[in-house]
Design a protein around this motif. Sequence first.
Motif, PDB file in Angstrom:
ATOM      1  N   UNK A  33     -24.106 -61.244   7.518  1.00 52.75           N
ATOM      2  CA  UNK A  33     -22.913 -61.977   7.095  1.00 52.75           C
ATOM      3  C   UNK A  33     -22.263 -62.631   8.316  1.00 52.75           C
ATOM      4  N   UNK A  34     -21.549 -63.696   8.089  1.00 56.62           N
ATOM      5  CA  UNK A  34     -20.894 -64.392   9.194  1.00 56.62           C
ATOM      6  C   UNK A  34     -19.496 -64.811   8.789  1.00 56.62           C
ATOM      7  N   UNK A  35     -18.669 -65.076   9.795  1.00 59.42           N
ATOM      8  CA  UNK A  35     -17.301 -65.437   9.489  1.00 59.42           C
ATOM      9  C   UNK A  35     -16.665 -66.304  10.551  1.00 59.42           C
ATOM     10  N   UNK A  36     -15.555 -66.904  10.178  1.00 54.83           N
ATOM     11  CA  UNK A  36     -14.710 -67.666  11.086  1.00 54.83           C
ATOM     12  C   UNK A  36     -13.321 -67.025  11.104  1.00 54.83           C
ATOM     13  N   UNK A  50     -15.485 -66.543   5.327  1.00 53.76           N
ATOM     14  CA  UNK A  50     -16.627 -65.648   5.502  1.00 53.76           C
ATOM     15  C   UNK A  50     -17.704 -65.994   4.487  1.00 53.76           C
ATOM     16  N   UNK A  51     -18.942 -65.698   4.863  1.00 51.00           N
ATOM     17  CA  UNK A  51     -20.079 -65.980   3.996  1.00 51.00           C
ATOM     18  C   UNK A  51     -21.020 -64.785   4.004  1.00 51.00           C
ATOM     19  N   UNK A  52     -21.588 -64.482   2.864  1.00 55.90           N
ATOM     20  CA  UNK A  52     -22.461 -63.317   2.745  1.00 55.90           C
ATOM     21  C   UNK A  52     -23.791 -63.548   3.445  1.00 55.90           C
ATOM     22  N   UNK A  53     -24.579 -62.498   3.536  1.00 57.62           N
ATOM     23  CA  UNK A  53     -25.829 -62.531   4.294  1.00 57.62           C
ATOM     24  C   UNK A  53     -26.796 -63.592   3.777  1.00 57.62           C
ATOM     25  N   UNK A  54     -26.739 -63.874   2.480  1.00 58.83           N
ATOM     26  CA  UNK A  54     -27.671 -64.848   1.913  1.00 58.83           C
ATOM     27  C   UNK A  54     -27.001 -66.159   1.531  1.00 58.83           C
ATOM     28  N   UNK A  55     -25.720 -66.298   1.870  1.00 59.78           N
ATOM     29  CA  UNK A  55     -25.002 -67.521   1.538  1.00 59.78           C
ATOM     30  C   UNK A  55     -24.534 -67.597   0.108  1.00 59.78           C
ATOM     31  N   UNK A  56     -24.761 -66.560  -0.667  1.00 64.93           N
ATOM     32  CA  UNK A  56     -24.431 -66.598  -2.078  1.00 64.93           C
ATOM     33  C   UNK A  56     -22.962 -66.419  -2.393  1.00 64.93           C
ATOM     34  N   UNK A  57     -22.222 -65.813  -1.482  1.00 65.70           N
ATOM     35  CA  UNK A  57     -20.795 -65.586  -1.699  1.00 65.70           C
ATOM     36  C   UNK A  57     -20.005 -66.066  -0.495  1.00 65.70           C
ATOM     37  N   UNK A  58     -18.827 -66.615  -0.767  1.00 59.33           N
ATOM     38  CA  UNK A  58     -17.916 -67.018   0.293  1.00 59.33           C
ATOM     39  C   UNK A  58     -16.529 -66.483  -0.030  1.00 59.33           C
ATOM     40  N   UNK A  59     -15.679 -66.435   0.985  1.00 58.26           N
ATOM     41  CA  UNK A  59     -14.323 -65.923   0.804  1.00 58.26           C
ATOM     42  C   UNK A  59     -13.394 -66.675   1.743  1.00 58.26           C
ATOM     43  N   UNK A  60     -12.197 -66.985   1.262  1.00 57.49           N
ATOM     44  CA  UNK A  60     -11.193 -67.704   2.039  1.00 57.49           C
ATOM     45  C   UNK A  60      -9.816 -67.128   1.749  1.00 57.49           C
ATOM     46  N   UNK A  91      -3.603 -75.280  13.941  1.00 57.84           N
ATOM     47  CA  UNK A  91      -3.853 -75.273  15.378  1.00 57.84           C
ATOM     48  C   UNK A  91      -4.103 -73.853  15.874  1.00 57.84           C
ATOM     49  N   UNK A  92      -5.219 -73.644  16.536  1.00 59.43           N
ATOM     50  CA  UNK A  92      -5.604 -72.313  17.020  1.00 59.43           C
ATOM     51  C   UNK A  92      -6.938 -72.413  17.747  1.00 59.43           C
ATOM     52  N   UNK A  93      -7.312 -71.317  18.378  1.00 60.10           N
ATOM     53  CA  UNK A  93      -8.682 -71.160  18.852  1.00 60.10           C
ATOM     54  C   UNK A  93      -9.484 -70.550  17.704  1.00 60.10           C
ATOM     55  N   UNK A  94     -10.600 -71.188  17.376  1.00 60.64           N
ATOM     56  CA  UNK A  94     -11.433 -70.746  16.264  1.00 60.64           C
ATOM     57  C   UNK A  94     -12.651 -70.008  16.799  1.00 60.64           C
ATOM     58  N   UNK A  95     -12.909 -68.836  16.219  1.00 66.12           N
ATOM     59  CA  UNK A  95     -13.992 -67.967  16.642  1.00 66.12           C
ATOM     60  C   UNK A  95     -15.007 -67.782  15.522  1.00 66.12           C
ATOM     61  N   UNK A  96     -16.262 -67.797  15.898  1.00 62.76           N
ATOM     62  CA  UNK A  96     -17.365 -67.485  15.003  1.00 62.76           C
ATOM     63  C   UNK A  96     -17.751 -66.027  15.227  1.00 62.76           C
ATOM     64  N   UNK A  97     -18.157 -65.349  14.166  1.00 63.99           N
ATOM     65  CA  UNK A  97     -18.535 -63.946  14.285  1.00 63.99           C
ATOM     66  C   UNK A  97     -19.744 -63.644  13.409  1.00 63.99           C
ATOM     67  N   UNK A  98     -20.592 -62.769  13.935  1.00 66.49           N
ATOM     68  CA  UNK A  98     -21.801 -62.328  13.231  1.00 66.49           C
ATOM     69  C   UNK A  98     -21.634 -60.856  12.893  1.00 66.49           C
ATOM     70  N   UNK A  99     -21.839 -60.512  11.640  1.00 64.40           N
ATOM     71  CA  UNK A  99     -21.569 -59.156  11.207  1.00 64.40           C
ATOM     72  C   UNK A  99     -22.793 -58.394  10.765  1.00 64.40           C
ATOM     73  N   UNK A 100     -22.548 -57.296  10.065  1.00 65.51           N
ATOM     74  CA  UNK A 100     -23.617 -56.471   9.533  1.00 65.51           C
ATOM     75  C   UNK A 100     -23.235 -56.046   8.122  1.00 65.51           C
ATOM     76  N   UNK A 101     -24.272 -55.800   7.317  1.00 67.33           N
ATOM     77  CA  UNK A 101     -24.007 -55.500   5.919  1.00 67.33           C
ATOM     78  C   UNK A 101     -24.252 -56.733   5.079  1.00 67.33           C
ATOM     79  N   UNK A 102     -23.657 -56.762   3.896  1.00 68.02           N
ATOM     80  CA  UNK A 102     -23.900 -57.875   2.969  1.00 68.02           C
ATOM     81  C   UNK A 102     -22.814 -58.937   3.050  1.00 68.02           C
ATOM     82  N   UNK A 103     -21.583 -58.524   3.065  1.00 66.09           N
ATOM     83  CA  UNK A 103     -20.478 -59.452   3.119  1.00 66.09           C
ATOM     84  C   UNK A 103     -20.263 -60.191   1.818  1.00 66.09           C
TER      85      UNK A 103
END
Length: 124
Positions: A33-36, A50-60, A91-103
């Motif tokens: 899973x990955x996120x901003x 955020x987006x799930x491991x397979x791209x099937x789900x997103x969250x905002x 306005x902000x600093x935007x960070x990318x993150x790589x996670x674990x699990x399904x998300x």
Amino acid sequence: QMQVVESGGGLVQAGDSLRLSCEASGRTINHRPMGWFRQSPGKEREFVAAISWNGGKTDYPDSVKGRFTISRDNVKNTLFLQMNSLRPEDTAVYYCALGYGMGPFRETRRYDYWGPGTQVTVSS
């Protein structure tokens, strides 16, 4: 060694669009899973998308829902964030993150690799 690096930030006017990219190296982002997230001075790091491991789900969160879109290209090992109708409060600093699990996950503790960030500034 896994690394993620953001790009695409900049200075724009309110109402403009930006597309952030996050390129991973060292390992594949497949099945992760990955996120901003974003952080502005004096504030805590805030969940953006955020987006799930397979791209099937997103969250905002409500603050960006309908304006921001997260997507991933596992072949290019890259995560994206399309940001439309930008506001000064984005306005902000935007960070990318790589996670674990399904998300997808909102909590920072679910992510174990973080990029250095890219600055997004929206003028009024």
